[in-house]
Design a protein around this motif. Structure first.
Motif, mmCIF file in Angstrom:
data_model
loop_
_atom_site.group_PDB
_atom_site.id
_atom_site.type_symbol
_atom_site.label_atom_id
_atom_site.label_comp_id
_atom_site.label_asym_id
_atom_site.label_seq_id
_atom_site.Cartn_x
_atom_site.Cartn_y
_atom_site.Cartn_z
ATOM 1 N N LYS A 11 -17.552 3.729 -58.970
ATOM 2 C CA LYS A 11 -17.276 5.115 -58.607
ATOM 3 C C LYS A 11 -15.834 5.476 -58.943
ATOM 4 N N VAL A 12 -15.655 6.672 -59.477
ATOM 5 C CA VAL A 12 -14.326 7.149 -59.846
ATOM 6 C C VAL A 12 -14.081 8.474 -59.159
ATOM 7 N N HIS A 13 -12.967 8.570 -58.460
ATOM 8 C CA HIS A 13 -12.634 9.793 -57.738
ATOM 9 C C HIS A 13 -11.718 10.662 -58.583
ATOM 10 N N ILE A 14 -12.162 11.872 -58.895
ATOM 11 C CA ILE A 14 -11.341 12.849 -59.605
ATOM 12 C C ILE A 14 -10.966 13.950 -58.627
ATOM 13 N N PRO A 15 -9.691 14.095 -58.274
ATOM 14 C CA PRO A 15 -9.291 15.106 -57.297
ATOM 15 C C PRO A 15 -9.634 16.503 -57.767
ATOM 16 N N THR A 16 -10.075 17.330 -56.821
ATOM 17 C CA THR A 16 -10.393 18.719 -57.131
ATOM 18 C C THR A 16 -9.115 19.529 -57.252
ATOM 19 N N MET A 17 -9.017 20.335 -58.321
ATOM 20 C CA MET A 17 -7.819 21.137 -58.534
ATOM 21 C C MET A 17 -7.840 22.368 -57.646
ATOM 22 N N ASP A 18 -6.631 22.863 -57.339
ATOM 23 C CA ASP A 18 -6.519 24.042 -56.481
ATOM 24 C C ASP A 18 -7.246 25.234 -57.078
ATOM 25 N N THR A 35 -14.160 3.282 -70.919
ATOM 26 C CA THR A 35 -13.290 2.113 -70.806
ATOM 27 C C THR A 35 -13.916 0.907 -71.488
ATOM 28 N N SER A 36 -13.145 -0.182 -71.555
ATOM 29 C CA SER A 36 -13.640 -1.422 -72.169
ATOM 30 C C SER A 36 -14.854 -1.967 -71.426
ATOM 31 N N GLY A 37 -14.895 -1.756 -70.107
ATOM 32 C CA GLY A 37 -16.012 -2.260 -69.312
ATOM 33 C C GLY A 37 -17.230 -1.364 -69.321
ATOM 34 N N GLY A 38 -17.216 -0.283 -70.099
ATOM 35 C CA GLY A 38 -18.367 0.609 -70.185
ATOM 36 C C GLY A 38 -18.356 1.718 -69.162
ATOM 37 N N LEU A 39 -17.316 1.830 -68.364
ATOM 38 C CA LEU A 39 -17.224 2.898 -67.376
ATOM 39 C C LEU A 39 -17.015 4.245 -68.068
ATOM 40 N N ARG A 40 -17.789 5.249 -67.652
ATOM 41 C CA ARG A 40 -17.639 6.621 -68.181
ATOM 42 C C ARG A 40 -17.053 7.496 -67.081
ATOM 43 N N ILE A 41 -15.889 8.036 -67.349
ATOM 44 C CA ILE A 41 -15.197 8.865 -66.364
ATOM 45 C C ILE A 41 -15.235 10.310 -66.842
ATOM 46 N N PRO A 42 -15.989 11.172 -66.151
ATOM 47 C CA PRO A 42 -16.023 12.591 -66.539
ATOM 48 C C PRO A 42 -14.711 13.268 -66.193
ATOM 49 N N PRO A 78 -8.196 -2.656 -67.560
ATOM 50 C CA PRO A 78 -9.268 -2.734 -66.559
ATOM 51 C C PRO A 78 -9.800 -1.357 -66.159
ATOM 52 N N ASN A 79 -11.079 -1.321 -65.798
ATOM 53 C CA ASN A 79 -11.715 -0.062 -65.392
ATOM 54 C C ASN A 79 -10.930 0.648 -64.296
ATOM 55 N N ASP A 80 -10.590 -0.098 -63.251
ATOM 56 C CA ASP A 80 -9.922 0.517 -62.108
ATOM 57 C C ASP A 80 -8.558 1.081 -62.492
ATOM 58 N N ALA A 81 -7.850 0.424 -63.424
ATOM 59 C CA ALA A 81 -6.541 0.918 -63.856
ATOM 60 C C ALA A 81 -6.699 2.258 -64.572
ATOM 61 N N VAL A 82 -7.743 2.381 -65.398
ATOM 62 C CA VAL A 82 -8.002 3.654 -66.084
ATOM 63 C C VAL A 82 -8.350 4.733 -65.065
ATOM 64 N N SER A 83 -9.149 4.372 -64.056
ATOM 65 C CA SER A 83 -9.517 5.338 -63.015
ATOM 66 C C SER A 83 -8.280 5.860 -62.286
ATOM 67 N N HIS A 105 -0.385 -2.148 -66.115
ATOM 68 C CA HIS A 105 -1.330 -1.382 -66.940
ATOM 69 C C HIS A 105 -0.968 0.106 -66.955
ATOM 70 N N LEU A 106 -0.557 0.610 -65.816
ATOM 71 C CA LEU A 106 -0.199 2.034 -65.745
ATOM 72 C C LEU A 106 1.046 2.333 -66.568
ATOM 73 N N LEU A 107 1.993 1.389 -66.613
ATOM 74 C CA LEU A 107 3.180 1.594 -67.448
ATOM 75 C C LEU A 107 2.783 1.684 -68.914
ATOM 76 N N ALA A 108 1.889 0.796 -69.341
ATOM 77 C CA ALA A 108 1.429 0.835 -70.729
ATOM 78 C C ALA A 108 0.716 2.148 -71.039
ATOM 79 N N LEU A 109 -0.155 2.588 -70.133
ATOM 80 C CA LEU A 109 -0.886 3.841 -70.348
ATOM 81 C C LEU A 109 0.055 5.046 -70.349
ATOM 82 N N SER A 110 0.995 5.060 -69.423
ATOM 83 C CA SER A 110 1.935 6.190 -69.349
ATOM 84 C C SER A 110 2.792 6.269 -70.599
#
Length: 363
Positions: A11-18, A35-42, A78-83, A105-110
């Motif tokens: 499960k991936v939580h996407i915060p609702t925008m104002d 993601t590499s693990g097959g996770l699809r994040i809308p 990792p999936n969770d890092a992308v989430s 992982h977040l430093l690399a992504l940022s």
């Protein structure tokens, strides 16, 4: 909302925008992150584009440069890092627990997706969590991700704890796979050692000049007011003052004055103690600005001899010494409190052969 569409049921939580809340309904997702693990994040392409110029470029690129469906692949993380990364793009926040788990992982992504706010936070968090075990890995990442502050802090820790770092898996991997970075680290350690030696030498010199400055003050004090057993000839013994606050230095100078007054060898005869005191008098003359009224012996004579001396190099060296002594006095008065100066042991035993004379007065 918590949309889920993943092969591994994450499960991936996407915060609702104002803006979504105000309209009373959520906008439809128009892009998926895979993601590499097959996770699809809308996600919303507009949100991604506004948070990252890299995503913006991907959204604006022609369809032929993208897959048939609106997908963006973020692989090697990792999936969770992308989430967590996507969640930060929406809400601009990240918990300490998430930073603890996925900071690297977040430093690399940022860095890859040009999210400076997240990069700054990751850099700070990783710097606070540096350990001997992870410092080599963090250093490599800081180098790749252009994080100079984190890179410097990692280098300093390696330099300070190098013997322990040598036994880590990270260092062994580095030796086998990145000899250039290894050489860079060893060069940094050498420079750090050199800086320490220079700093130590400067501190020792500064301490020496401070001692000389105090000696000059005590010499003027003895020759003007008197201190315990030595006083000017025009001051009555009854008016002579007791030990001063810098008596450790004054006492050594008094011994030298007494010896100088009674020694039969003097300077030309080869008396080392007389020669040292002669140099003290000469240094005072180089500093004194009122030789005509000064009560220190030979002050005016030394001043006149210096002015007529044809040995330019010798005169220059004495002037440089005098300048450093005066500078040390000024710096001390500005940076050190009176109480601290009194607590610091600066006494000199000229009677027993003080070290400052042998080190600084060989001219």
């Amino acid at each position: 909302m918590s949309p889920t569409n993943s092969s591994d049921d994450v499960k991936v939580h996407i915060p609702t925008m104002d803006s979504d809340r105000s309209s009373g309904e959520d906008r439809e997702y128009d892009v998926h992150i895979i993601t590499s693990g097959g996770l699809r994040i809308p996600a919303h392409s507009s949100v991604l584009a506004s948070a990252s110029p890299v995503f913006e470029s991907l959204m604006d690129s022609p369809r032929k440069h993208r897959s048939s469906e609106n997908t963006i692949r973020i692989l090697g993380v990792p999936n969770d890092a992308v989430s967590v990364f996507v969640g930060f793009l929406y809400a601009a926040r990240c918990s300490e627990e998430e930073m603890e788990k996925f900071g690297i992982h977040l430093l690399a992504l940022s860095h890859v997706y040009l999210v400076p706010q997240l990069k700054q936070r990751c850099t700070k968090a990783l710097a606070q969590r540096l350990t001997i075990e992870n410092v080599v890995d963090v250093l490599q990442l800081a180098r790749l991700c252009d994080a100079p502050d984190l890179y410097l802090k990692s280098m300093k820790l390696i330099s300070e704890k190098f013997k322990a770092v040598e036994h880590t898996e990270g260092w062994q991997f580095l030796q086998e796979n990145d000899p250039y970075l290894e050489l860079e680290i060893l060069h940094f350690i050498d420079e750090a050692e050199l800086r320490k030696k220079k700093t130590k030498k400067r501190r020792e010199e500064q301490s020496l000049y401070l001692q000389l400055s105090e000696a000059m003050e005590c010499l003027e004090h003895i020759c003007t007011e008197g201190c315990t057993s030595v006083r000017p000839h025009d001051i009555e013994p009854s008016k002579n003052k007791g030990p001063c606050s810098k008596f450790a230095t004054c006492e050594g100078l008094q011994h030298s004055i007494k010896h100088f007054a009674t020694c039969e060898k003097k300077v030309n005869g080869g008396c080392l103690r007389c020669k040292r005191f002669w140099q003290i008098l000469k240094l005072h003359s180089s500093i004194c600005e009122q030789p005509d009224t000064c009560k220190v012996p030979l002050c005016r004579q030394f001043k006149m001899k210096t002015q007529s001396d044809k040995k330019v190099e010798d005169v220059t060296r004495w002037k440089l010494l005098a300048k450093k002594v005066v500078s040390a006095r000024i710096i001390s008065s500005l940076s050190v409190s009176k109480r601290k100066r009194e607590e610091e042991p600066r006494g000199m035993d000229i009677h027993n052969g003080d070290h400052f004379a042998t080190r600084s007065f060989t001219i």
